[in-house]
Design a protein around this motif. Structure first.
Motif, PDB file in Angstrom:
ATOM      1  N   LYS A   1      10.775   7.906  -3.387  1.00  0.00           N
ATOM      2  CA  LYS A   1      11.653   8.426  -2.329  1.00  0.00           C
ATOM      3  C   LYS A   1      13.121   8.229  -2.698  1.00  0.00           C
ATOM      4  O   LYS A   1      13.979   9.026  -2.336  1.00  0.00           O
ATOM      5  CB  LYS A   1      11.372   7.679  -1.027  1.00  0.00           C
TER       6      LYS A   1
ATOM      7  N   PHE B   1      20.984  12.633  -3.719  1.00  0.00           N
ATOM      8  CA  PHE B   1      21.462  12.088  -2.449  1.00  0.00           C
ATOM      9  C   PHE B   1      22.989  11.968  -2.504  1.00  0.00           C
ATOM     10  O   PHE B   1      23.538  11.504  -3.519  1.00  0.00           O
ATOM     11  CB  PHE B   1      20.838  10.723  -2.183  1.00  0.00           C
TER      12      PHE B   1
ATOM     13  N   LEU C   1      12.535  17.272   6.496  1.00  0.00           N
ATOM     14  CA  LEU C   1      11.509  17.980   5.722  1.00  0.00           C
ATOM     15  C   LEU C   1      11.165  19.343   6.328  1.00  0.00           C
ATOM     16  O   LEU C   1      10.786  20.278   5.622  1.00  0.00           O
ATOM     17  CB  LEU C   1      10.257  17.102   5.650  1.00  0.00           C
ATOM     18  N   LYS C   2      11.347  19.439   7.671  1.00  0.00           N
ATOM     19  CA  LYS C   2      10.954  20.681   8.369  1.00  0.00           C
ATOM     20  C   LYS C   2      11.742  21.892   7.860  1.00  0.00           C
ATOM     21  O   LYS C   2      11.223  22.994   7.787  1.00  0.00           O
ATOM     22  CB  LYS C   2      11.208  20.514   9.871  1.00  0.00           C
TER      23      LYS C   2
ATOM     24  N   LYS D   1      12.686  22.631   5.022  1.00  0.00           N
ATOM     25  CA  LYS D   1      12.271  23.159   3.714  1.00  0.00           C
ATOM     26  C   LYS D   1      11.257  24.293   3.843  1.00  0.00           C
ATOM     27  O   LYS D   1      11.085  25.073   2.907  1.00  0.00           O
ATOM     28  CB  LYS D   1      11.714  22.033   2.847  1.00  0.00           C
ATOM     29  N   SER D   2      10.584  24.367   4.977  1.00  0.00           N
ATOM     30  CA  SER D   2       9.626  25.466   5.156  1.00  0.00           C
ATOM     31  C   SER D   2      10.358  26.792   5.377  1.00  0.00           C
ATOM     32  O   SER D   2       9.746  27.858   5.332  1.00  0.00           O
ATOM     33  CB  SER D   2       8.688  25.160   6.317  1.00  0.00           C
TER      34      SER D   2
ATOM     35  N   LEU E   1       1.445  24.879  -0.440  1.00  0.00           N
ATOM     36  CA  LEU E   1       2.419  23.832  -0.100  1.00  0.00           C
ATOM     37  C   LEU E   1       3.172  24.179   1.184  1.00  0.00           C
ATOM     38  O   LEU E   1       3.645  23.291   1.894  1.00  0.00           O
ATOM     39  CB  LEU E   1       3.414  23.618  -1.245  1.00  0.00           C
ATOM     40  N   PHE E   2       3.271  25.492   1.474  1.00  0.00           N
ATOM     41  CA  PHE E   2       3.910  25.908   2.723  1.00  0.00           C
ATOM     42  C   PHE E   2       2.892  26.023   3.859  1.00  0.00           C
ATOM     43  O   PHE E   2       3.247  26.459   4.953  1.00  0.00           O
ATOM     44  CB  PHE E   2       4.612  27.265   2.526  1.00  0.00           C
TER      45      PHE E   2
ATOM     46  N   LYS F   1       9.779  22.167  -1.609  1.00  0.00           N
ATOM     47  CA  LYS F   1       8.853  22.633  -0.570  1.00  0.00           C
ATOM     48  C   LYS F   1       8.686  21.530   0.491  1.00  0.00           C
ATOM     49  O   LYS F   1       9.035  20.370   0.249  1.00  0.00           O
ATOM     50  CB  LYS F   1       7.482  22.963  -1.197  1.00  0.00           C
ATOM     51  N   PRO F   2       8.156  21.887   1.655  1.00  0.00           N
ATOM     52  CA  PRO F   2       8.036  20.876   2.710  1.00  0.00           C
ATOM     53  C   PRO F   2       6.901  19.875   2.466  1.00  0.00           C
ATOM     54  O   PRO F   2       5.918  19.822   3.202  1.00  0.00           O
ATOM     55  CB  PRO F   2       7.778  21.712   3.973  1.00  0.00           C
ATOM     56  N   VAL F   3       7.040  19.119   1.409  1.00  0.00           N
ATOM     57  CA  VAL F   3       6.038  18.113   1.049  1.00  0.00           C
ATOM     58  C   VAL F   3       6.752  16.771   0.886  1.00  0.00           C
ATOM     59  O   VAL F   3       7.734  16.688   0.143  1.00  0.00           O
ATOM     60  CB  VAL F   3       5.352  18.455  -0.301  1.00  0.00           C
ATOM     61  N   SER F   4       6.257  15.755   1.570  1.00  0.00           N
ATOM     62  CA  SER F   4       6.902  14.444   1.435  1.00  0.00           C
ATOM     63  C   SER F   4       6.571  13.846   0.072  1.00  0.00           C
ATOM     64  O   SER F   4       5.538  14.165  -0.527  1.00  0.00           O
ATOM     65  CB  SER F   4       6.440  13.510   2.550  1.00  0.00           C
ATOM     66  N   ARG F   5       7.425  12.978  -0.358  1.00  0.00           N
ATOM     67  CA  ARG F   5       7.216  12.390  -1.694  1.00  0.00           C
ATOM     68  C   ARG F   5       5.997  11.467  -1.702  1.00  0.00           C
ATOM     69  O   ARG F   5       5.333  11.315  -2.724  1.00  0.00           O
ATOM     70  CB  ARG F   5       8.478  11.659  -2.132  1.00  0.00           C
TER      71      ARG F   5
ATOM     72  N   LEU G   1       9.317  19.659  -4.991  1.00  0.00           N
ATOM     73  CA  LEU G   1      10.215  18.888  -4.124  1.00  0.00           C
ATOM     74  C   LEU G   1      11.022  19.786  -3.180  1.00  0.00           C
ATOM     75  O   LEU G   1      11.477  19.323  -2.136  1.00  0.00           O
ATOM     76  CB  LEU G   1      11.180  18.057  -4.977  1.00  0.00           C
TER      77      LEU G   1
ATOM     78  N   LEU H   1      17.273  16.979  -3.759  1.00  0.00           N
ATOM     79  CA  LEU H   1      16.917  16.484  -5.094  1.00  0.00           C
ATOM     80  C   LEU H   1      17.886  15.387  -5.523  1.00  0.00           C
ATOM     81  O   LEU H   1      17.582  14.567  -6.382  1.00  0.00           O
ATOM     82  CB  LEU H   1      16.936  17.622  -6.121  1.00  0.00           C
TER      83      LEU H   1
END
Lengths: 282, 426
Positions: free
Chosen positions: B421, A62, A78-79, A81-82, A109-110, B88-92, B86, A60
């Motif tokens: 992003k 950087f 991103l992987k 986050k699952s 979403l998952f 969760k595994p979802v791209s922006r 955000l 959220l």
């Protein structure tokens, strides 16, 4: 294979103003190593950098410098986050949905298959004690109910790493105890839990290790028992001892150059008392 | 994943009161529109209903959709529900695309509901119209004349219009070729004249006009005398068989009496093939209107990835309004330029350019040109003019609109995803 659930190296976050000038150092050179399967407490006063750390781990925010890894993956991947569950500080949920709908949305979403999603939703709603209210819009939920459904959404994906920011805030002692039991269950299931809390008693009871932050700087990190133990003080807990015997023990200690700091009856915690009374009244 | 976000967005919006109010208001305006005072023409009420729908109801809906789409992301960021998504595994990119898709679905729903009410109301009103006034319910393909000439004497030419005096002194001739290739099997043909009519007699509102329709291959000609009213188009049906023989037809026209005059140009006679009905044309118009919605939604969501809700609404509205006045934006820069170029045509007071005007021109000319290039051209989605004239919206027009929207929305989506992003959530 990296056995760390969470690892950070020199994680630093500096907030800048509109003119890109350095404004606030929220986190400075944080080096963390959280092992898989442990319950880790992140402590600190307001503005100490706890939430900034969590946000950096979740992408959220950087980092200004430094890196972080979750479950062996870079935290920007991103992987990963699952495999993560997150309960924010407040229950930031879509209030126009009901419990079923919100869990279904997060489950989608998952990418959890429909039949499995339905089973998990039913179980989670039951586990957090919201079965009678599953069709009620979240706008009509109390703060405690929102916290419970928030926790349910955080574990809808059966995560390996659960990040809980103030999970017991707004909950009554019974619900709070249930949540703590749930967190201990996570540990038994082999999950890693990061717990940010102001309630030090909660952290002391359930965390294996803790880190204390202040002004964005890591002050101390280690095993809870080790950090709390006072090496130069010895405590005996004895049952059925007469006053004469106590006096005799005290005299003996003094004869051996020991200082008796206090002799008293150990008190139960207020939580234990409350739970016992509620239990009795049932 | 995009569909999950889209479905969620759609579900959120359809539970909002503003949408129900918007649809209710739209239906009310459609129901009231036939009762708005207009001209005495029999099809004026139908035209009014179309104008009100495409200019008032659609505008209201677009404003509503701008309001909803420009505030959705900022509200989620403000109340921090975005954290849940955000983490969760979802791209922006998928979040932004999902939002746009959700509001596009909403637009489809709104357009279907209001469009259905509008088209049912129009059909009800139009069913009571005399047959000759039902041309508005047609979908005609237009063919321009391949050749135009005047046989005989031209009385005079004024402002590019050739005037012919009656009594066969001159004949206007329009040729339409290759019709065999262009026409569909089931279409019927009609020619529409938009002639300028003048008469030296007093109190005359129509003149007798001799119209000839000739099969250029076979040389067969059918001549008829028709009453041409001043300032009204004249429509004549043509036998479909005539085209089957040669594919080229010549249409001639001249006033019957020597006291009457017609002013003609090559554009004044148009051949139409009437293929499909009003409904299919209306659906195409709605499709093009949907593209307009899609484009402004993309722009509004793009703005909302960076701006706060109120600023995002205002900026999307400004873009939408400016997108309708691009010609004005371009002209505005030219107005200042003309002071220099056409100095001789200007009043004396403006002959010497004010140094301040020159300076302003220098400053704003290029930016305005760039603005007019960058801003989306919403006028290209104007399908009302086709419906009012009963002209078929060609698939080519639809295709160009789709291409333009896809290109513009694609660029906006790319910019939005890059901005989103890079965005941090404090």
């Amino acid at each position: 294979m990296d056995n760390s659930a969470v690892r950070t190296e020199g994680l630093t976050k500096v907030y800048k103003d509109f003119w890109r000038r350095k404004s606030v150092s929220a986190l400075t050179n944080l080096n963390l190593n959280i092992e898989r399967g442990e319950i880790f407490g992140l402590l600190g006063p307001n503005g100490s950098g706890k939430t900034t750390t969590v946000k950096l781990l979740l992408g959220l925010l950087f980092p200004t410098s430094g890196k972080s890894w979750l479950l062996g993956y870079s935290s920007v991947d991103l992987k990963v986050k699952s495999k993560i569950g997150f309960l924010p500080e407040e229950s930031y949920l879509y209030k126009f949905l009901n419990a079923e709908e919100i869990l279904d949305f997060y489950g989608k979403l998952f990418d959890i298959p429909k039949t499995e999603r339905k089973l998990r939703i039913d179980k989670l709603i039951h586990d957090v004690g919201l079965n009678p209210y599953r069709k009620r819009p979240l706008s009509q939920y109390s703060k405690g109910m929102l916290r419970r459904i928030g926790l349910a959404q955080a574990i809808i994906n059966d995560p390996d790493l659960v990040i809980l920011d103030e999970p017991t805030s707004g909950l009554d002692p019974i619900a709070s105890r249930e949540i703590k039991d749930l967190i201990l269950d996570f540990k038994e299931q082999g999950k890693t839990v990061i717990l940010c809390s102001h309630l030090l008693a909660d952290v002391q009871n359930i965390c294996d290790r803790i880190a204390i932050l202040n002004k964005g700087v890591l002050q101390v990190m280690g095993n809870v028992r080790e950090l709390l133990s006072q090496k130069d003080i010895i405590e005996f807990v004895v049952k059925n001892l007469s006053d004469n015997d106590i006096l005799e023990v005290e005299t003996f200690i003094k004869s051996r150059s020991g200082d008796v700091l206090s002799i008293n009856h150990p008190a139960s915690t207020l939580e234990e008392l409350f739970l016992a009374i509620i239990q009795q009244s049932k | 994943m995009i569909l999950t976000i889209a479905g969620h967005t759609f579900r959120e919006v359809i539970r909002k009161k503003i949408l129900h109010v918007l649809i209710g208001l739209g239906i009310l305006i459609i129901i009231v529109s036939p009762f708005i005072p207009t001209t005495d023409e029999p099809d004026a009420r139908v035209k009014m209903m179309l104008v009100v729908f495409f200019q008032v109801v659609v505008f209201l809906c677009i404003v509503g959709v701008i309001f909803l789409s420009a505030t959705s992301l900022p509200h989620e960021i403000e109340d921090r529900t975005i954290y849940g998504v955000l983490s969760k595994p979802v791209s922006r990119l998928k979040i932004v695309a999902g939002k746009i898709t959700g509001f596009a679905l909403l637009s489809v729903l709104v357009l279907i509901i209001l469009g259905l009410v509008n088209v049912v109301a129009i059909q009800r009103i139009a069913s009571r119209l005399p047959e000759e006034f039902r041309s508005i319910l047609k979908a005609r393909n237009e063919f321009a004349a391949s050749r135009f000439s005047i046989q005989g004497k031209v009385h005079h030419v004024r402002e590019g219009i050739a005037w012919i005096e009656g009594g066969r002194t001159g004949i206007a001739l329009w040729s339409f070729s290759d019709l065999y290739k262009k026409l569909a099997d089931k279409s019927s043909l009609e020619v529409e004249f938009n002639l300028k009519i003048d008469c030296s007699r007093k109190d005359v509102d129509a003149i007798p006009l001799v119209v000839g329709i000739e099969d250029a291959g076979a040389g067969q000609c059918k001549t008829s005398i028709l009453s041409a009213k001043i300032d009204e188009p004249l429509t004549i049906k043509i036998d479909r068989e005539i085209v089957k023989k040669s594919g080229t037809i010549n249409i001639t026209a001249f006033p019957m009496h020597s006291m009457d005059y017609i002013g003609v140009t090559g554009e004044d006679a148009k051949l139409y093939s009437v293929q499909k009905g009003f409904i299919s044309n209306y659906i195409k118009a709605m499709g093009v209107t949907f593209l307009k919605f899609l484009l402004i939604i993309t722009i509004a969501v793009m703005g909302s990835t960076y701006l706060s809700a109120p600023v995002s609404i205002v900026s999307a509205l400004v873009v939408f309004l400016c997108g309708h006045i691009l010609d004005f934006v371009k002209d505005f820069s030219l107005v200042i330029q003309r002071y220099d170029v056409h100095e001789h045509a200007l009043p004396p007071v403006l002959k010497k350019p004010n140094i301040l005007l020159v300076y302003i021109e220098y400053l704003i000319k290029k930016p305005l040109e760039w603005v007019s290039v960058i801003l989306p051209d919403f006028k290209r989605f104007d399908s009302l003019k086709f419906l009012l004239k009963g002209i078929n919206i060609s698939w080519e027009t639809v295709g160009i609109s789709v291409g333009y929207t896809a290109l513009y929305a694609g660029i906006c989506l790319f910019i939005a995803s890059v901005i989103f992003k890079k965005r941090e959530f404090l």
